[in-house]
Enzyme design. Structure first.
Site: not given
Ligand code: GLU
Length: 420
Positions: A109, A149
């Site tokens: 992340k 996100d």
């Molecule tokens: N931010 C989204 C999550 O928390 C998507 C993450 C992604 O697609 O890599 O799942």
């Protein structure tokens, strides 16, 4: 509202969740220690020229939590409350999310401490490009693949993709997912998190013999996830959306609202607040409404030991990451409320991110119905694995999801071994 007794530090919560599942799985202490720590953490401080000519230094992070199963994967968040512990927790949750969904990724992340609401488009572009350049040393289609996100979107991903591509000298679409269609995005990615959440809630409702047609739904957060979830539940399941909120407040209507009209109103006025024919409801009150389905789709730590006893929903679908503390989990479990945990419930987003990446690498694109069909298959498969675990081990759904996820990661360690 009085303060909850428990910690709201998201990384402490993430570690408690691992401990709980680890105990049920009889994991050995060494393995538990591995799973409770991120592999790599990058902190960057970087200058950005603002519109008024001044220079501001921003702080950003990229935490690569675990890649036993495959390349790191996870979104990038822009928010004033971003902290290293928050990004650690979110990267940890991505690890379990990919594992429980059964997609071949690890977890990561990113986050930048900023207030995107107070920045111009130019400032956001400059900040994004410089942040992308700072983390470019550790991201790439075969290494770590960011996505949107909170307060980031397709435009943000397009800037990152362009920044990385400029340095390489050729287009690298597979470096990020959640891109606009014109540069290699996937059909259905926009609504994927919400569509997946709808499938998860639908499967839970089947188990509980709850009919979704006419069922009442309250949604906290009317961003990308909450908005599409409300729309899909309304349009495809015939449910009644009685309340939605955003960061400025919320609306309640016994008759229900059409989320598409609420979206049009929000696009004009900047908020759902004041939508005609509704009464105001706060972001705290929305969690305690007399509804069948509650979907927290905003931020972490909103369901705690303090308010959990007053939650009236039959099913909670976590569109957000980490909205519930472990203490609140226990209360819901005791009260017979079925909670679809974030790592399962909102796993549709990263699942279609995976589809997007596969389409980028193979340079062959799928139709919307192919995407939706495959997503449904992955969601239902993950739901069934978790539900079976829940029944077999007599644990709550979150612990069951963690047990499925941890088993998968531990198996990867067994094959790969511990280097050297
Ligand atoms: N931010 C989204 C999550 O928390 C998507 C993450 C992604 O697609 O890599 O799942």
């Amino acid at each position: 509202m009085s303060k909850p007794k428990e910690t709201l530090n998201p990384f402490e919560i993430a570690r408690t969740q691992i401990d709980r599942a680890g105990k049920k799985l009889n994991l050995d202490a060494g393995m538990l220690e591995i799973l409770k720590n991120p592999r790599r953490e990058l902190t960057v401080h970087f200058p950005v020229k603002m519109d008024d000519g001044t220079v501001k230094v921003f702080t950003g992070y990229r935490v690569q939590y675990n890649d036993a199963v495959g390349p790191f994967k996870g979104g990038i968040r822009y928010h004033w409350n971003v902290s290293l512990d928050e990004v650690r927790a979110l990267s940890c949750w991505m690890t379990w999310k990919c594992a429980v969904m059964g997609i071949p990724y690890g977890g990561a992340k990113g986050g930048v401490i900023c207030n995107p609401k107070e920045m111009s488009k130019d400032e956001l572009e400059h900040m994004t490009r410089r942040y992308a350049s700072e983390i470019s040393i550790i991201i790439g289609p075969e290494k770590d693949i960011p996505a949107p996100d909170v307060y980031t979107d397709g435009q943000t991903m397009a800037w990152i993709m362009d920044t990385i591509s400029m340095a390489k000298g050729f287009a690298v679409p597979g470096v990020v997912t959640g891109k606009p269609l014109a540069i290699g995005g996937s059909l259905g990615r926009d609504e994927a998190t919400s569509r997946g959440l709808m499938y998860a809630v639908r499967e839970a409702a089947k188990k509980m013999k709850l009919t979704l047609k006419g069922a009442t739904v309250a949604v906290q957060g009317f961003g990308n996830v909450g908005m599409h979830f409300a729309r899909l539940m309304h349009d495809e399941q015939g449910s009644k959306i009685v309340a939605v909120t955003d960061s400025k407040g919320g609306i309640f209507s016994e008759k229900g609202v059409d989320p598409k009209e609420v979206l049009a109103f929000k696009e004009k006025t900047g908020s759902v607040v004041g939508f005609p024919g509704t009464k105001p409801v706060s972001n705290e009150e929305v969690l305690e409404l007399e509804v069948d389905i509650l979907a927290p789709c905003a931020l972490e730590g909103v369901l705690t030991s303090e308010n959990a006893p007053r939650v009236k929903a039959k099913i909670i679908g976590e569109g957000a990451n980490g909205p519930t503390t472990p203490e609140a989990d226990d209360i819901f479990h005791k009260r017979g409320i079925v909670l679809m945990p974030d790592i399962l419930a909102n796993g549709g987003g990263v699942t279609v991110s995976y589809f997007e990446w596969v389409q980028n690498l193979s340079e062959f694109f799928w139709t919307k119905s192919e995407v939706d069909q495959k997503l449904e298959g992955v969601m239902v498969g993950a739901f069934n694995r978790v539900w079976d675990m829940r029944e077999a081990k007599k644990v709550d759904t979150r612990q069951a999801a963690y047990m499925v996820a941890i088993n998968r990661v531990v198996e990867a360690y067994k094959w790969r071994g511990i280097f050297p």
